[in-house]
Design a protein around this motif. Structure first.
Motif, PDB file in Angstrom:
ATOM      1  N   GLY A 142       0.842  -1.192   0.000  1.00  0.00           N
ATOM      2  CA  GLY A 142       0.000   0.000   0.000  1.00  0.00           C
ATOM      3  C   GLY A 142       0.871   1.233   0.000  1.00  0.00           C
ATOM      4  O   GLY A 142       2.016   1.221   0.469  1.00  0.00           O
ATOM      5  N   LYS A 143       0.353   2.343  -0.494  1.00  0.00           N
ATOM      6  CA  LYS A 143       1.162   3.515  -0.795  1.00  0.00           C
ATOM      7  C   LYS A 143       1.931   4.059   0.415  1.00  0.00           C
ATOM      8  O   LYS A 143       3.157   4.191   0.372  1.00  0.00           O
ATOM      9  CB  LYS A 143       0.282   4.612  -1.389  1.00  0.00           C
ATOM     10  N   LYS A 144       1.222   4.400   1.488  1.00  0.00           N
ATOM     11  CA  LYS A 144       1.894   5.042   2.619  1.00  0.00           C
ATOM     12  C   LYS A 144       2.697   4.047   3.455  1.00  0.00           C
ATOM     13  O   LYS A 144       3.721   4.407   4.045  1.00  0.00           O
ATOM     14  CB  LYS A 144       0.885   5.797   3.472  1.00  0.00           C
ATOM     15  N   HIS A 145       2.235   2.818   3.507  1.00  0.00           N
ATOM     16  CA  HIS A 145       2.994   1.771   4.184  1.00  0.00           C
ATOM     17  C   HIS A 145       4.330   1.556   3.457  1.00  0.00           C
ATOM     18  O   HIS A 145       5.407   1.569   4.068  1.00  0.00           O
ATOM     19  CB  HIS A 145       2.166   0.489   4.211  1.00  0.00           C
ATOM     20  N   ALA A 146       4.250   1.393   2.149  1.00  0.00           N
ATOM     21  CA  ALA A 146       5.463   1.205   1.353  1.00  0.00           C
ATOM     22  C   ALA A 146       6.381   2.409   1.455  1.00  0.00           C
ATOM     23  O   ALA A 146       7.605   2.270   1.522  1.00  0.00           O
ATOM     24  CB  ALA A 146       5.091   0.953  -0.106  1.00  0.00           C
ATOM     25  N   ARG A 147       5.789   3.601   1.482  1.00  0.00           N
ATOM     26  CA  ARG A 147       6.600   4.820   1.557  1.00  0.00           C
ATOM     27  C   ARG A 147       7.484   4.824   2.790  1.00  0.00           C
ATOM     28  O   ARG A 147       8.661   5.185   2.734  1.00  0.00           O
ATOM     29  CB  ARG A 147       5.684   6.060   1.563  1.00  0.00           C
ATOM     30  N   TYR A 148       6.921   4.392   3.944  1.00  0.00           N
ATOM     31  CA  TYR A 148       7.756   4.406   5.137  1.00  0.00           C
ATOM     32  C   TYR A 148       8.797   3.295   5.134  1.00  0.00           C
ATOM     33  O   TYR A 148       9.931   3.499   5.571  1.00  0.00           O
ATOM     34  CB  TYR A 148       6.940   4.320   6.437  1.00  0.00           C
ATOM     35  N   VAL A 149       8.447   2.120   4.647  1.00  0.00           N
ATOM     36  CA  VAL A 149       9.433   1.034   4.570  1.00  0.00           C
ATOM     37  C   VAL A 149      10.612   1.482   3.697  1.00  0.00           C
ATOM     38  O   VAL A 149      11.790   1.283   4.053  1.00  0.00           O
ATOM     39  CB  VAL A 149       8.795  -0.252   4.012  1.00  0.00           C
ATOM     40  N   LEU A 150      10.321   2.129   2.587  1.00  0.00           N
ATOM     41  CA  LEU A 150      11.369   2.648   1.714  1.00  0.00           C
ATOM     42  C   LEU A 150      12.150   3.771   2.400  1.00  0.00           C
ATOM     43  O   LEU A 150      13.367   3.893   2.235  1.00  0.00           O
ATOM     44  CB  LEU A 150      10.765   3.154   0.403  1.00  0.00           C
ATOM     45  N   HIS A 151      11.442   4.568   3.162  1.00  0.00           N
ATOM     46  CA  HIS A 151      12.100   5.644   3.912  1.00  0.00           C
ATOM     47  C   HIS A 151      13.114   5.078   4.904  1.00  0.00           C
ATOM     48  O   HIS A 151      14.243   5.568   5.021  1.00  0.00           O
ATOM     49  CB  HIS A 151      11.057   6.481   4.644  1.00  0.00           C
TER      50      HIS A 151
END
Length: 341
Positions: free
Chosen positions: A254-263
């Motif tokens: 999911g967009k925001k979940h993935a965004r933090y994992v990538l962060h």
């Protein structure tokens, strides 16, 4: 029922262990404290056994050959039975005033059937050189005192990321991740934070300073000289992180979940570049480039994204004579601001 399992990886920790355990046993029967004696050569095991005998309902000792911090975490997870799990290093401790509040919060949430996957708390830097303390707070980032999901986690700056000291994870979440920490390796806290993230769905943040993190000792692993000496440990950790999840697996979150994992992965990439540049030694940077090259071949989409998210990557590869002093200066400024030393 044990609401919270603590693991205390302990190697030659007799100087600190009593203070650590004196703080933890105040949780009484609601907690279990797993002291992992990691092949200590001093009085660590004797102290641990003493507390095990005195507090049989909450203290257990695991005595094993030396396996490093990662081996201690592995033993703690394997032996834990609590609803939640937290690592407290042997030279650290928990806050006497806020400890009962945290336990009561976990109990109350469990009685309501609303257990979050991850509790987030503030933590305290206790600087040994001058007895100053600094609180690291998430007040400006996360919602307070309520359950929330990734949809309410804002975009964070590269230097803002979760630390092991701030996290109380559901034991089931850690086990779902299947994480096994490398033995005889410093800096495995990077994996400890990153590996469970895809399995975390719900959070609860309360602005209570809970974990006391002792910093500023000359032999500490976050000291610049130690980081220079032990850079190969961070390289092992970083390689393991690049191999843990693929681009496609992260995007499926999911967009925001993935965004933090990538962060988080971006932040740890920046940290690893720092390790590789300390001392300006060619063999260190060459080793880093080997990891990056393997990563690029294995997962080019993830590699490309992280490369573009790491602003010092390109200039540090160009201004070779200046890169070590620049990055050491930046680290010292950051450490001064945060109170590390």
């Amino acid at each position: 029922m044990k609401y919270l399992s603590f693991v205390v990886p302990s190697y030659n920790a007799e100087q600190f262990l009593r203070k650590n355990l004196d703080s933890l046993v105040k949780g009484g029967d609601d907690v279990e404290i797993i002291v992992v004696n990691d092949g200590s050569k001093d009085g660590t095991l004797a102290i641990a056994r003493e507390y095990e005998e005195k507090f049989p309902n909450c203290v257990r000792v695991v005595d094993q050959p030396n396996k490093g911090h990662g081996g201690g975490l592995n033993a703690g997870i394997a032996n834990a039975t609590g609803l939640y799990f937290k690592c407290v290093d042997a030279d650290d401790w928990v806050d006497e005033e806020n400890y009962p509040k945290v336990i009561q919060l976990i109990k109350d949430m469990h009685e309501k059937g609303t257990d979050p996957d991850l509790y987030l708390l503030d933590y305290i830097f206790d600087r040994v050189c001058d007895n100053e303390t600094f609180v690291e707070s998430y007040k400006r980032i996360y919602p307070h005192n309520e359950i929330f999901t990734w949809d309410r986690v804002p975009r964070m700056k590269l230097y803002q990321y979760l630390m092991m000291h701030s996290m109380i994870l559901k034991l089931d979440v850690i086990k779902k991740s299947g994480v096994v920490f490398p033995e005889h390796t410093f800096y495995v806290d990077n994996i400890y934070v990153y590996a469970p993230l895809p399995y975390v769905e719900t959070f609860y943040y309360t602005p209570l300073p809970f974990y006391h993190y002792l910093v500023g000792r000359p032999d500490q692993s976050v000291n610049i000289k130690s980081m220079d000496k032990n850079y190969a440990h961070q390289m092992r950790v970083f390689r393991a992180m690049t191999e843990l999840y693929t681009w496609d697996q992260i995007q499926a979150l999911g967009k925001k979940h993935a965004r933090y994992v990538l962060h988080d992965l971006s932040s740890k990439t920046l940290l690893s570049i720092f390790f590789a540049l300390i001392g300006n030694k060619k063999e260190k940077w060459d080793g880093m480039k080997e990891i990056l090259s393997d990563w690029k071949k294995r997962d080019p989409k993830l590699y490309k994204y992280i490369r573009h998210r790491t602003p010092v990557w390109f200039p540090m590869d160009i201004i070779r004579p200046l890169r070590s002093p620049i990055i050491v200066f930046c680290y010292k400024v950051y450490a001064k601001i945060t109170g590390w030393f």
